[in-house]
Design an enzyme around this catalytic site. Sequence first.
Site, PDB file in Angstrom:
ATOM      1  N   HIS A  19      40.533 101.121  28.190  1.00  0.00           N
ATOM      2  CA  HIS A  19      42.135  99.911  28.885  1.00  0.00           C
ATOM      3  C   HIS A  19      41.383  99.061  29.264  1.00  0.00           C
ATOM      4  O   HIS A  19      41.732  98.082  29.963  1.00  0.00           O
ATOM      5  CB  HIS A  19      42.837 100.861  29.550  1.00  0.00           C
ATOM      6  CG  HIS A  19      43.425 101.661  29.451  1.00  0.00           C
ATOM      7  ND1 HIS A  19      44.155 102.691  28.521  1.00  0.00           N
ATOM      8  CD2 HIS A  19      42.949 103.359  30.081  1.00  0.00           C
ATOM      9  CE1 HIS A  19      43.847 103.576  28.389  1.00  0.00           C
ATOM     10  NE2 HIS A  19      43.565 104.202  28.987  1.00  0.00           N
ATOM     11  N   SER A  31      29.437  72.049  23.637  1.00  0.00           N
ATOM     12  CA  SER A  31      31.359  71.447  23.280  1.00  0.00           C
ATOM     13  C   SER A  31      31.123  69.676  22.671  1.00  0.00           C
ATOM     14  O   SER A  31      30.165  69.352  23.516  1.00  0.00           O
ATOM     15  CB  SER A  31      31.907  72.403  24.126  1.00  0.00           C
ATOM     16  OG  SER A  31      33.807  70.994  24.125  1.00  0.00           O
ATOM     17  N   LYS A  39      38.420  89.806  -9.264  1.00  0.00           N
ATOM     18  CA  LYS A  39      36.730  89.654  -8.740  1.00  0.00           C
ATOM     19  C   LYS A  39      36.868  88.850  -7.711  1.00  0.00           C
ATOM     20  O   LYS A  39      35.668  88.755  -6.262  1.00  0.00           O
ATOM     21  CB  LYS A  39      36.266  88.804 -10.372  1.00  0.00           C
ATOM     22  CG  LYS A  39      35.667  89.586 -11.074  1.00  0.00           C
ATOM     23  CD  LYS A  39      35.679  89.446 -12.587  1.00  0.00           C
ATOM     24  CE  LYS A  39      36.934  88.580 -13.168  1.00  0.00           C
ATOM     25  NZ  LYS A  39      37.531  90.524 -13.336  1.00  0.00           N
ATOM     26  N   GLU A  84      32.650  84.978  17.019  1.00  0.00           N
ATOM     27  CA  GLU A  84      34.260  84.354  17.249  1.00  0.00           C
ATOM     28  C   GLU A  84      34.421  84.499  15.149  1.00  0.00           C
ATOM     29  O   GLU A  84      35.329  84.493  14.843  1.00  0.00           O
ATOM     30  CB  GLU A  84      34.477  83.295  17.730  1.00  0.00           C
ATOM     31  CG  GLU A  84      34.568  83.156  19.470  1.00  0.00           C
ATOM     32  CD  GLU A  84      34.397  81.939  19.964  1.00  0.00           C
ATOM     33  OE1 GLU A  84      35.335  81.076  19.677  1.00  0.00           O
ATOM     34  OE2 GLU A  84      33.270  82.216  20.655  1.00  0.00           O
ATOM     35  N   LYS A 136      29.348  74.025  28.399  1.00  0.00           N
ATOM     36  CA  LYS A 136      29.374  75.128  26.957  1.00  0.00           C
ATOM     37  C   LYS A 136      28.612  75.521  26.915  1.00  0.00           C
ATOM     38  O   LYS A 136      27.406  74.406  26.512  1.00  0.00           O
ATOM     39  CB  LYS A 136      31.230  74.737  26.869  1.00  0.00           C
ATOM     40  CG  LYS A 136      32.385  74.876  27.396  1.00  0.00           C
ATOM     41  CD  LYS A 136      32.461  75.714  28.352  1.00  0.00           C
ATOM     42  CE  LYS A 136      33.379  76.415  27.271  1.00  0.00           C
ATOM     43  NZ  LYS A 136      34.358  76.274  26.303  1.00  0.00           N
TER      44      LYS A 136
HETATM   45  N1  ARG Z   1      38.550  87.490 -17.725  1.00  0.00           N
HETATM   46  C1  ARG Z   1      38.901  88.684 -17.920  1.00  0.00           C
HETATM   47  C2  ARG Z   1      38.241  89.840 -16.525  1.00  0.00           C
HETATM   48  O1  ARG Z   1      38.741  89.314 -15.860  1.00  0.00           O
HETATM   49  C3  ARG Z   1      38.151  89.725 -19.353  1.00  0.00           C
HETATM   50  C4  ARG Z   1      39.214  90.658 -19.130  1.00  0.00           C
HETATM   51  C5  ARG Z   1      39.212  90.286 -20.626  1.00  0.00           C
HETATM   52  N2  ARG Z   1      40.810  90.655 -21.631  1.00  0.00           N
HETATM   53  C6  ARG Z   1      41.388  90.272 -22.329  1.00  0.00           C
HETATM   54  N3  ARG Z   1      42.272  91.305 -22.949  1.00  0.00           N
HETATM   55  N4  ARG Z   1      42.231  89.087 -22.195  1.00  0.00           N
HETATM   56  O2  ARG Z   1      40.201  90.775 -16.702  1.00  0.00           O
END
Ligand code: ARG
Length: 460
Positions: free
Chosen positions: A156, A278, A326, A291, A284
């Site tokens: 705590h 700072s 991605k 952080e 500082k």
């Molecule tokens: N750029 C697409 C992705 O990252 C690749 C696959 C595309 N496939 C499609 N049927 N449009 O998912």
Amino acid sequence: MPQLWQGRASKAVDSRVNDFNSSIRFDARMIEQDIRGSMVHSAMLGRQGIISQQDVEDIHKGLEGILADLHSGALEIDPAAEDVHTFVEQTLTARIGDAGKRLHTGRSRNDQVALDIRLWMRDESEALQAGIRELIEALCRQAEAAAGYVMPGYTHLQRAQPVTFGHQLMAYAWMLLRDLGRLKDAAARMDAECPLGSGALAGTTYPIDRQYTARELGFDAPCANSIDGVSDRDFCIEFVSAVATCMMHLSRLSEEIILWCSWEFKFVELDDAFTTGSSIMPQKKNPDVTELIRGKTGRVYGDLNTLLVMMKGIPLAYDKDMQEDKEAVFDAADTLALCLRTLTPMLDTMRPLPENMRRAAAKGFINATDCADYLTKKGMPFRDAYKCTGTMVAACIAADKTLEELTLEEFQSYSPLFEQDVYHAIDLTTCCEGRTSYGGPAKASVLDQIAKVRAKLAEE
Ligand code: ARG
């Protein structure tokens, strides 16, 4: 660059749709993995007699040329391409002609992208694991030097029981060791099944050899269901989840360092090279790095959430929603890599201040449990000993004293069981060094932990 799929539509796609649809600005970083996949796919097509050996040779030379030109800077990624797969195939075709057009036989971008992101994560996971190992090693080095530094342990955020600074640091080493394990587990599951050969979703009529491509690309086997092969991103979720968990650990360590280097604690001094100043307050010295790590942890949790929410409602098989995977995966990996790269040298150069730790440990009655244990060892039931010590602590607070400042007569006024040896029993070093139970804070235990952690790192 025109789309790969031009043919059916009666007019050109609106430029705003093209921009919206394009993923090249972020998926270009998978280009090496994309080329690796195409090398193996085309070799398989040749072995199976689906394309000629001459085509395979041309494709391989062409792909190697693309890779070399990318590295030398002779070839630049076209930001107008729809995605990395389009860019590679069209560049190849522009260079080698018809053989380039045969590369995509029996393959879809759906199984191609499912492969590329796996290969990218495999490489990245290894780099992150190396970064985590370095941080664990830095923790071990600091813990070794600080194995015997007594400090208050907290619950705590209240002073609770004595521990050693080395023990506190090693707690993080064990957490990070499990993070390593989580990344490895995720990679092993991901590497178990290769999606290449799933096609768009329903495999292919060509006599492809999926065993060969899976093996050549470092997978245990091809995935057994083509729809599953192109539809899931659970391996991304597992990876980012492991990354987010590791960030959570870095964030807690960061939070402790922030507290430790405040004037209120002053348990450590950060090296000037790892702090900032700072613009207005000349005195500082700010722990910005820690952080930022704490702040960036929220961002990685966001990446995990992006993936979980993105996946939860899309029907099988491939949907374009999945292109969103991605940026989340890259951001999570980049963020952890960045944090590790900065935190490790910061920790290595951090200077512990054992006198301040000890001073803090001397206040706050962190030996109260030991006092109760003393009475228990002399025969008083623990619950009574707990109560008796509580009364003593209250009286000491009122008199502005510590337990060890009481005279023996005063001790004995609470219980006749107290004898001269009580002073030794509640001495901070005794309290700490006496905690020899397995996994405890005593110096010997800390050194033992360090040896165990190092052995585990060496095992792998
Ligand atoms: N750029 C697409 C992705 O990252 C690749 C696959 C595309 N496939 C499609 N049927 N449009 O998912």
